[in-house]
Design an enzyme around this catalytic site. Structure first.
Site: not given
Ligand code: FAD
Length: 549
Positions: A11, A42, A421
């Site tokens: 994000a 993922c 198809y």
């Molecule tokens: P995150 O990936 O959680 O990243 C948030 C970041 O913010 C982290 O790096 C954290 O360190 C940082 N952060 C938090 N607080 C602070 C702070 N106070 N100061 C500085 N940094 C901070 N989704 C799918 O759609 N399809 C899939 O096939 C799929 N497979 C997955 C498989 C696995 C094993 C996992 C774990 C997840 C999977 N997902 C999948 C879900 C997907 O990975 C997550 O939805 C996605 O990573 C979310 O992204 P994000 O940036 O919102 O949050």
């Protein structure tokens, strides 16, 4: 204008990239406490299963890439400790040096993601217990597997990550046990589809235990409440995630009903100039309009882009979540979109449900059957959700159905979709079209369906029901529904007149097609209450098995 983003995975980096596309002048800084950025979480199960050769392939972009391509400064190893929404600043700790400093913003985007939930099981701090949320978790698991070479693993929790990891650990030659506290695997699916998922890994030797309670984890086993000891050189806790909201709530940002950060369609939080996106933010459901929390990478990229746009003067607005998802477990694809039948009923819909089993392409080109369950609203015909289980071609069918549901499609619309198809890709009438035909027949064609659950319920309640097995006598002899009479379709024309036209009658075959032909025959002869068994004997057998456990 200075934009600060907290979090640099899906994000946060999407938000920053979009913000830069909108504004060349903005100063954009991302603080990330971890050392890895912009990685594919993922992809981690596939690295652990040996399908991705090098860990770096999952995170091909580093801060230098963002600096040169987007002029975005990403400060890794920097944790944001607090937000002052009045003074518009953040307090940041450099985790390498311990230095704490303040940085001011005009606009702030929270992309703090989520973290793995770890249930309070005694022994969870044992050295063989892991969660898988980020690259460091993944590398820890890889090191443990290489150094300790455990021969067995227990995976606690059977959502998509648990099942993907089941495949990965099987690929490494380990003996895997799946442990689930609920009565079914893949809790997001309806039970009658989940049972198909559950049966599949068992064929490859995976032990699956549902409805279990765990008493303790040891260095080489998991002990269940009933005393059963499961060998587990490695234990993976994949019991869901929780949004990282502490930083936001401490600053006074409001949470929504789901416990994630409440946002409007422009990803604005309750505080001025603070946005939230990705796994830390709440979404709303396309069908119900109600708040939901479906933390997925697909959504995180989308909401990140919207936050980045709106934070820099744009007007992109989120259109809601269907929770569309797909995963693979040992060659089986499992997908869902929209509401499950259970969720639809809880949301107050009077549902019509159908199960259709069709090959993804002609059998002469190796077509393999998938089962589609689709749910529609009886009052309006609107499609509410779908679930698909099968080896091939599941991805495109779920995406067609997700698209139809996104645009408010009705059951009757599916048949008219002009889908591509040719024999290598599909059948002349695609499985999606069949699904529409069956649903529409049930809704408006006076060809009602009875689900296996409904039939079993009638049988339990002793409600009089004439059940006609329309398959060959040989199939009937092998196994049939209790109380069913064997009248193959060809015979039915001759013997129909001897049947009671007013009785509740259920026709069935293996999958539903011949059962439907028999239903048509009887209805055309003036029978009044004839139902085809949705999904036929196959579905009935699966549901009965599930209910008898
Ligand atoms: P995150 O990936 O959680 O990243 C948030 C970041 O913010 C982290 O790096 C954290 O360190 C940082 N952060 C938090 N607080 C602070 C702070 N106070 N100061 C500085 N940094 C901070 N989704 C799918 O759609 N399809 C899939 O096939 C799929 N497979 C997955 C498989 C696995 C094993 C996992 C774990 C997840 C999977 N997902 C999948 C879900 C997907 O990975 C997550 O939805 C996605 O990573 C979310 O992204 P994000 O940036 O919102 O949050």
């Amino acid at each position: 204008m200075k934009l600060i983003v907290i979090g640099a995975v899906a994000a946060g980096t999407s938000a920053a990239a979009k913000a830069r596309r909108n504004s060349e002048d903005a100063q954009i800084v991302i603080y990330e406490k971890d050392s890895y950025i912009s990685y594919s979480g993922c992809g981690m199960p596939y690295y652990l299963g040996g399908e991705v050769a090098r860990a770096e392939e999952l995170s091909p972009r580093d801060p230098a890439f963002f600096r040169s391509k987007y002029n975005v400064e990403i400060k890794t190893g920097h944790e944001v400790l607090s937000i002052d929404p009045v003074g518009k600043s953040v307090t940041v700790k450099n985790l390498a040096t311990g230095d704490i400093f303040s940085d001011s913003y005009d606009t702030l985007i929270l992309a703090t993601g989520a973290r793995a939930v770890t249930p309070p099981i005694p022994g969870r701090e044992s050295s063989n217990v892991f969660t898988l949320r980020n690259i460091n978790d993944m590398l820890r698991i890889e090191t443990f597997l290489n150094e300790r070479k455990p021969g067995s693993a227990a995976i606690i929790g059977t959502g998509f990550i648990g099942l993907e990891m089941c495949e990965s650990l099987m690929r490494r030659g380990m003996q895997v046990t799946l442990l689930e506290k609920l009565p079914q695997v893949t809790p997001g699916l309806d039970g009658d589809m989940a049972i198909r998922v559950e049966e599949h890994p068992k064929k490859s030797g995976v032990a699956v235990k549902t409805g279990v309670s765990i008493a303790q984890i040891t260095e080489n086993s998991v002990i269940l409440a009933d005393g059963t000891e499961i060998p587990a050189g490695l234990v993976l806790l994949s019991t869901g995630v929780r949004p990282n909201v502490e930083l936001a709530t401490a600053a006074g940002v409001s949470l929504g009903k789901t416990g994630a950060i409440a946002v409007d369609t422009h990803m604005r939080t309750s505080l001025p100039d603070i946005y939230a996106c990705g796994d830390c933010a709440e979404e709303f459901h396309v069908v119900t309009g109600q708040p939901v929390y479906r933390p997925l990478g697909s959504t995180a990229n989308k909401t990140g882009r919207i936050a980045g746009d709106c934070a820099t003067g744009g007007s992109l607005a989120y259109r809601g979540t269907l929770g569309t998802g797909i995963f693979r477990v040992l060659g089986l694809s499992v997908a869902q979109t929209g509401l499950s039948a259970r969720e639809a009923r809880e949301a107050g819909y009077d549902t019509v449900v159908c199960h259709s089993t069709k090959p993804d392409k002609p059998e002469y080109l190796g077509g393999k059957e998938m089962t589609i369950k689709a749910i529609a609203d009886r009052a309006t015909g609107r499609l509410l959700g779908a679930q698909i289980v099968g080896p091939e071609g599941v991805d495109k069918r779920i995406d067609v159905l997700a698209t139809a549901i996104s645009y408010g499609g009705k059951a009757e619309d599916l048949f008219f979709l002009d889908l591509a198809y040719a024999p290598p890709f599909a059948t002349t009438k695609d499985p999606v079209l069949y699904t529409g035909m069956i649903l529409e027949n049930a809704l408006h064609g006076a060809r009602p369906l009875m689900t296996a659950e409904e039939l079993l319920e009638r049988q339990r309640a002793g409600e009089p029901t004439v059940i006609i097995d329309t398959r060959t006598p040989e199939s009937y002899q092998k196994s049939h529904i209790a109380g069913a009479v064997s009248i193959p379709l060809a015979e039915l024309r001759k013997s129909a007149d001897a049947l009671d036209r007013d009785a509740v009658t259920v026709t069935y075959c293996n999958k539903g097609v011949t059962g439907n032909a028999a239903q048509n025959l009887l209805l055309n002869r003036g029978f009044r209450r004839v139902y085809n068994l949705s999904g036929g004997m196959n579905q009935y057998t699966a549901v009965k098995k599930m209910q008898e456990r």
